[in-house]
Design an enzyme around this catalytic site. Sequence first.
Site, PDB file in Angstrom:
ATOM      1  N   LYS A 125      55.858  41.524  28.550  1.00 29.06           N
ATOM      2  CA  LYS A 125      54.943  41.015  29.785  1.00 29.06           C
ATOM      3  C   LYS A 125      55.613  39.688  30.070  1.00 29.06           C
ATOM      4  CE  LYS A 125      51.247  42.218  31.635  1.00 29.06           C
ATOM      5  NZ  LYS A 125      50.658  43.783  31.752  1.00 29.06           N
ATOM      6  N   GLY A 128      33.047  47.462  39.356  1.00 32.21           N
ATOM      7  CA  GLY A 128      34.087  47.192  40.109  1.00 32.21           C
ATOM      8  C   GLY A 128      34.268  48.126  41.178  1.00 32.21           C
ATOM      9  N   GLY A 178      37.537  47.991  43.236  1.00 30.27           N
ATOM     10  CA  GLY A 178      38.822  47.571  43.729  1.00 30.27           C
ATOM     11  C   GLY A 178      39.660  48.881  43.410  1.00 30.27           C
ATOM     12  N   ASN A 179      41.064  48.533  43.259  1.00 29.06           N
ATOM     13  CA  ASN A 179      41.857  49.795  43.319  1.00 29.06           C
ATOM     14  C   ASN A 179      41.729  50.959  42.324  1.00 29.06           C
ATOM     15  OD1 ASN A 179      44.870  50.659  41.707  1.00 29.06           O
ATOM     16  ND2 ASN A 179      44.882  50.684  43.991  1.00 29.06           N
TER      17      ASN A 179
HETATM   18  P1  NAD Z   1      41.172  44.768  41.816  1.00 23.35           P
HETATM   19  O1  NAD Z   1      41.421  43.448  41.872  1.00 23.35           O
HETATM   20  O2  NAD Z   1      41.746  45.973  42.818  1.00 23.35           O
HETATM   21  O3  NAD Z   1      39.756  45.313  41.756  1.00 23.35           O
HETATM   22  C1  NAD Z   1      38.778  44.480  40.714  1.00 23.35           C
HETATM   23  C2  NAD Z   1      37.194  44.956  41.195  1.00 23.35           C
HETATM   24  O4  NAD Z   1      36.241  44.561  40.362  1.00 23.35           O
HETATM   25  C3  NAD Z   1      36.772  44.381  42.455  1.00 23.35           C
HETATM   26  O5  NAD Z   1      36.018  45.343  43.167  1.00 23.35           O
HETATM   27  C4  NAD Z   1      36.015  43.173  42.054  1.00 23.35           C
HETATM   28  O6  NAD Z   1      34.984  42.877  43.131  1.00 23.35           O
HETATM   29  C5  NAD Z   1      35.456  43.455  40.981  1.00 23.35           C
HETATM   30  N1  NAD Z   1      34.990  42.529  39.999  1.00 23.35           N
HETATM   31  C6  NAD Z   1      35.594  41.369  39.737  1.00 23.35           C
HETATM   32  N2  NAD Z   1      34.761  40.754  38.699  1.00 23.35           N
HETATM   33  C7  NAD Z   1      33.462  41.513  38.799  1.00 23.35           C
HETATM   34  C8  NAD Z   1      32.440  41.464  38.010  1.00 23.35           C
HETATM   35  N3  NAD Z   1      32.213  40.258  37.011  1.00 23.35           N
HETATM   36  N4  NAD Z   1      31.564  42.222  37.854  1.00 23.35           N
HETATM   37  C9  NAD Z   1      31.640  43.638  38.982  1.00 23.35           C
HETATM   38  N5  NAD Z   1      32.765  43.752  39.454  1.00 23.35           N
HETATM   39  C10 NAD Z   1      33.602  42.412  39.305  1.00 23.35           C
HETATM   40  O7  NAD Z   1      41.706  45.346  40.374  1.00 23.35           O
HETATM   41  P2  NAD Z   1      42.243  46.908  39.838  1.00 23.35           P
HETATM   42  O8  NAD Z   1      43.578  47.064  40.126  1.00 23.35           O
HETATM   43  O9  NAD Z   1      41.312  47.726  40.438  1.00 23.35           O
HETATM   44  O10 NAD Z   1      42.061  46.347  38.244  1.00 23.35           O
HETATM   45  C11 NAD Z   1      40.785  46.537  37.554  1.00 23.35           C
HETATM   46  C12 NAD Z   1      41.016  46.677  36.123  1.00 23.35           C
HETATM   47  O11 NAD Z   1      42.053  47.810  35.838  1.00 23.35           O
HETATM   48  C13 NAD Z   1      41.623  45.452  35.501  1.00 23.35           C
HETATM   49  O12 NAD Z   1      41.144  45.244  34.264  1.00 23.35           O
HETATM   50  C14 NAD Z   1      43.303  45.877  35.512  1.00 23.35           C
HETATM   51  O13 NAD Z   1      43.797  45.141  34.518  1.00 23.35           O
HETATM   52  C15 NAD Z   1      43.097  47.265  35.074  1.00 23.35           C
HETATM   53  N6  NAD Z   1      44.246  47.995  35.361  1.00 23.35           N
HETATM   54  C16 NAD Z   1      44.672  48.195  36.606  1.00 23.35           C
HETATM   55  C17 NAD Z   1      45.832  48.802  36.750  1.00 23.35           C
HETATM   56  C18 NAD Z   1      46.202  49.128  38.297  1.00 23.35           C
HETATM   57  O14 NAD Z   1      47.147  49.967  38.200  1.00 23.35           O
HETATM   58  N7  NAD Z   1      45.826  48.535  39.350  1.00 23.35           N
HETATM   59  C19 NAD Z   1      46.411  49.644  35.779  1.00 23.35           C
HETATM   60  C20 NAD Z   1      45.971  49.518  34.543  1.00 23.35           C
HETATM   61  C21 NAD Z   1      44.858  48.452  34.235  1.00 23.35           C
END
Ligand code: NAD
Length: 437
Positions: free
Chosen positions: A116, A228, A230-231
Amino acid sequence: MAVTVDKTAPAGKGHNAFAMAQAQFDGVAEYLGLDAATRELLRNPLREYHFGIPIRMDDGSMKVFRGFRVQHNDARGPGKGGIRFHPQETVDTVRALSMWMTWKCAVVDIPLGGSKGGVVCDPHNLSAREQEQVCRGWVRQISHDVGPLLDVPAPDVMTTPQHMLWMLDEFEHIHRGHFPGFITGKPVGMGGSLGRTEATGFGVVFTIREALKEMGLRPDATAASVQGFGNVAQYAIRLYEQLGGKVLCVSSWDQADQTSYSFRKATGVNLDALLSITDRFGGIDKAKAKTMGYEVLDGEAWLAQEVDILIPAALENQIRGDNVERIHSKVKLIAEGANGPTTPEADAVIKKRGIFDIPDFLANAGGVTCSYFEQVQSNMNYYWERDEVLGRLDVKMTAAYLAVSELARKRGLYMRDAAYVIAINRVVEACKQRGWI
Ligand code: NAD
């Protein structure tokens, strides 16, 4: 397996992620009866690099940013792990995340180790030119200790495909050649992989699908609630709905109100309609949601829904000792899309209540698995179709899930513990075969 935090671990700001990662490892090491040398090797990173990145700012002044790369273990293959840009970044967070990457790559059985990186900076306060200089400066400081055969970075918190491309360009200038396998998360068409955007969310649902099969439940007879939007959440919802499942509630962060809200519709949320009122950070417009007939509830209401499945896919530390009792008695399955969404306190309650939990480093491993596919494609300079990528992802995720659930059943282990046992055993075996221990 009891998890107790090692008070002798280095102190970081507030909650020390590295102490937590070491405590989790120690619990499994005890269960496996690992010898002292093996524990010493695996509870610490093999290598760490700390450096300054001097940048000429747009106003002509010079500023030095702190950068890190931590390589926890590369016995199974080149290190793999993202680079975070964050103003509160600490080396302990980077150490913890590098260790978790080792276990994540091992549990899905991809031939990579755990690394990391990070830079203490806030990209919101940097111009595009300054961000480019930070990316190029990070590579200049470490260019001989990372690479396609050594350690392969990727995007993470607040880093983007554009940042990856600047880093690749700098690496290729230094090493004189094209090395697209140096870094993943590149834009599609510039060495990126099709399917990467969907990979994590889809991977979560591949594991849910297998868990439901084992529980004798049909996806189209289940309902879910998601934290959440997001992605990860969006693509998990997309595939879960394709399997026939119904999502009753989602939640998101409201930037203006500085709090989160849950959005519920008893007949099921409409993914495409919600996407049309969501900003690029995954924030849902609550006024528009109301006009679409959504009930707007408090930020933790997603946890209390009468559903079969909970998918935390927002942030770490979301299911805690103080709110775990809000989980409805109907909930049978939790699939951890986010990293570290469940605190050890809440985890103990979930375990006691007999809720089946698919742990984060298994459930969300679709992202790193697809990054591995990107690296393979980049090294071959030959790119696959989207369906091929997602088909291979399904095979890998399903096999990983089945191996963990079989061990959990055989030894009467909690899924998180079974996943750790498999991952740590694989890494220990690789270290032994290399003669390191
Ligand atoms: P993102 O930034 O696309 O989305 C995050 C979402 O969470 C958003 O909708 C935001 O509004 C919401 N959010 C933030 N704080 C919040 C809260 N307190 N209550 C409710 N909703 C809240 O992020 P992502 O890429 O979807 O990642 C989400 C999680 O998955 C993270 O923990 C990330 O480390 C993990 N993750 C992501 C990936 C990836 O490929 N994107 C891979 C492994 C793990």
